[in-house]
Design an enzyme around this catalytic site. Structure first.
Site, PDB file in Angstrom:
ATOM      1  N   ASP A  95       0.833  -1.207   0.000  1.00 26.88           N
ATOM      2  CA  ASP A  95       0.000   0.000   0.000  1.00 26.88           C
ATOM      3  C   ASP A  95       0.872   1.264   0.000  1.00 26.88           C
ATOM      4  OD1 ASP A  95      -2.065   1.771   0.345  1.00 26.88           O
ATOM      5  OD2 ASP A  95      -2.875   0.842   2.162  1.00 26.88           O
ATOM      6  N   ASP A 131     -10.323   4.286  -1.778  1.00 22.86           N
ATOM      7  CA  ASP A 131     -10.995   3.344  -0.874  1.00 22.86           C
ATOM      8  C   ASP A 131     -12.509   3.359  -1.078  1.00 22.86           C
ATOM      9  OD1 ASP A 131      -8.428   3.255   0.000  1.00 22.86           O
ATOM     10  OD2 ASP A 131      -8.901   3.504   2.116  1.00 22.86           O
TER      11      ASP A 131
HETATM   12  C1  GLA Z   1      -5.438   2.402   2.536  1.00 22.75           C
HETATM   13  C2  GLA Z   1      -5.938   1.256   1.665  1.00 22.75           C
HETATM   14  C3  GLA Z   1      -7.008   0.479   2.406  1.00 22.75           C
HETATM   15  C4  GLA Z   1      -6.457  -0.039   3.720  1.00 22.75           C
HETATM   16  C5  GLA Z   1      -5.894   1.107   4.538  1.00 22.75           C
HETATM   17  C6  GLA Z   1      -5.135   0.615   5.760  1.00 22.75           C
HETATM   18  O1  GLA Z   1      -6.416   3.366   2.772  1.00 22.75           O
HETATM   19  O2  GLA Z   1      -6.425   1.730   0.454  1.00 22.75           O
HETATM   20  O3  GLA Z   1      -7.470  -0.603   1.610  1.00 22.75           O
HETATM   21  O4  GLA Z   1      -5.455  -0.979   3.455  1.00 22.75           O
HETATM   22  O5  GLA Z   1      -4.987   1.890   3.781  1.00 22.75           O
HETATM   23  O6  GLA Z   1      -4.595   1.649   6.492  1.00 22.75           O
END
Ligand code: GLA
Length: 527
Positions: free
Chosen positions: A270, A334
């Site tokens: 990520d 997200d």
């Molecule tokens: C980002 C990702 C999410 C999740 C969060 C965790 O926002 O896109 O899917 O993994 O981090 O902190």
């Protein structure tokens, strides 16, 4: 969704219309009370006799550990056997779990048989030992949208247990994945108010340390593997993850080796705070670099590890995700923040369908149905609560993901899987569309602002079609053979209801409820 009050009982109007309307009177339908609203179960229950599910092709790398639990519905005990299993692999006849070492490069056709007192089933699985993994979209569960910064070893085991006991593993769900918050924060961060996740981030040799909620990673992965399931972990190319816990910056190879020796089978990587290290707007090379480094490191591990790129679709990642070693990549931000826009998110994702193929998947994010939590503006996380999506929206959601060959990663509460949620997650005919070996993403045919079709070519020459209605009223939606480049008589099968609808010469049309879908498979008619 509109509701009607009768003697104080809230009735869901769509449920009502579906039950009363003769043109839509499917006997398998059942209205149940889930949480707050009634939801209609339209899929028949699985039969007690065995029904083998799962992908038809399975990619793995020669010499690496092999683990595959045959997804099979039916009353236990079931006895499993297989013909054509290559040397080095063995099948446990009681559990249906195949283990061993992946044989040398080649295609191995395995004929699986499952028997119980009620009947038997057989299915061919082609094991493709070679360079490619994830020949069909990964299926599993991820901790983020339910446990956030509360995730622990205990909750991971609970999820693995539930994947088996709920029957999810019997239809192909396989990965049990930890998201953010397993590593340690060096200092306080808004998401790590909980001091139990703050401490020493690496040992004297630079090995990354889990926080105290994960006392023994190897034992955890061993537990999950003993059930025939696989497990994933999360990291960031930055110094810290999105929640402020340690990332892999300047420890990429060491961390890849650690994840592999702990026994992880999947890594979500990520982007998070990596931009801070750049201090400028990233170029394409900047965007690719950390993924190339981690992709190489993973490929050199003696394990098959799926590489999941999470950088929110920047730099048209679908164009180069596979080149840097990725198997799937998020195409947007997200989804939890825009769940009410899931139709738009899906339609956006479908624009990149040309890059969808075996081993290379566009990821519009997790399946957020059932009980899910939420992230608040003040950086706190809410405990799981029922999904705000209506029953029809949940059917649409799952249909969209399957028609786009998206990874099917549920991120709701595994300890609160009600009958309706399982019905949406576990329809084997709908899942088969997602797992089709051609790996195509459906193409969109827009009919009006609210009505569209999503058309996916399948390996057997048939087409899966979702007839979607985003509007607020039930409307008739048609699919005609000309727009599918088909002609002549075709059989139409309703996949949610698992029911033949008959043969049609030119088109099929049906009433589709608000925010809903009818998903069909259209095949040449063989009298
Ligand atoms: C980002 C990702 C999410 C999740 C969060 C965790 O926002 O896109 O899917 O993994 O981090 O902190």
């Amino acid at each position: 969704m509109s509701t009607l009050k009768l003697n104080g009982i809230r009735l869901n109007l769509i449920a009502f219309v579906l039950v009363l309307s003769p043109s839509l009177s499917y006997c398998a339908q059942k209205t149940i009370k889930t949480y707050g609203a009634e939801s209609v179960i339209i899929t028949p229950l699985p039969k007690p006799s065995p029904h083998i599910n799962g992908p038809l092709v399975y990619g793995c790398r020669p010499g690496n550990p092999f683990l595959y639990r045959i997804p099979c519905q039916g009353e236990r005990p079931i006895s499993f056997s297989a013909k054509g299993l290559p040397a080095g692999l063995k099948l446990d006849p009681k559990t249906g779990i195949i283990t061993g070492n992946t044989p040398q490069k080649g295609d191995y056709e395995v004929f699986i048989l499952a028997k119980n007192s009620k009947g038997k089933d057989k299915r061919k699985l082609t094991i493709k030992a070679g360079d490619q993994l994830s020949l069909t979209p990964p299926m599993g569960w991820n901790s983020w949208y339910v446990h956030y910064n509360r995730i622990s070893d205990h909750l991971m085991r609970e999820a693995a247990d539930a994947m088996i006991s709920s029957g999810m593993a019997d239809v192909g769900y396989q990965y049990v994945n930890i998201d953010d918050c397993w590593s340690t924060a060096g200092k306080s961060h808004p998401f790590t108010r909980d001091s139990s996740r703050i401490g020493t981030i690496r040992d004297v040799n630079g090995n990354i340390l889990p926080n105290r909620h994960f006392p023994n990673m190897k034992e955890l992965t061993g537990y999950i593997h003993s059930k025939g399931l696989k497990t994933g972990i999360y990291s960031s190319p930055g110094l810290i993850s999105c929640c402020g816990l340690t990332g892999s910056w300047q420890h990429e190879e060491q961390d890849a080796a650690q994840f592999s020796s702990w026994g992880f089978d999947f890594l979500k990587y990520d982007w998070c705070y990596y931009s801070k290290l750049l201090n400028k707007e990233p170029t394409i090379e900047d965007l690719q670099k950390p993924y190339i480094v981690m992709g190489d490191a993973l490929r050199h591990q003696p394990r098959d590890i799926i590489f999941n790129l999470c950088q929110y679709g920047r730099g048209n990642v679908w164009e180069w995700g596979a080149k840097v070693g990725g198997h799937c990549w998020r195409t947007a931000g997200d989804l939890g923040f825009e769940l009410d826009r899931f139709f738009n998110v899906a339609l956006n994702n479908a624009r990149f369908g040309a890059w969808s193929k075996p081993g290379s998947w566009n990821d519009p994010d997790y399946l957020l149905i059932g009980w899910i939590g939420s992230q608040n503006k003040d950086d706190t996380f809410t405990e799981p609560h029922p999904s705000p999506l209506t029953a029809q929206q949940q059917y649409s959601y799952m249909s969209l993901w399957c028609l786009m060959a998206a990874p099917l990663i549920f991120s709701g509460d595994m300890s609160k899987l009600d009958e309706f949620t399982l019905n949406v997650l576990c329809n084997t005919e709908v899942i088969e569309v997602d797992q089709d070996p051609l790996g195509k993403c459906g193409s969109v045919i827009l009919k009006t602002d609210n009505i569209f079709l999503l058309v996916k070519d399948l390996a057997d020459g048939s087409k899966a079609v979702g007839l979607f209605n985003r509007g607020k009223n039930t409307v008739a939606v048609a699919v005609n053979w000309a727009e599918l480049q088909l002609s002549g008589k075709h059989s139409v099968r309703d996949l949610w209801r698992q029911k033949e609808l008959g043969t049609f010469k030119e088109e099929y049309n049906v009433q589709v409820p608000p925010d809903g879908v009818v998903m069909v498979r259209i095949s040449p008619h063989h009298p």
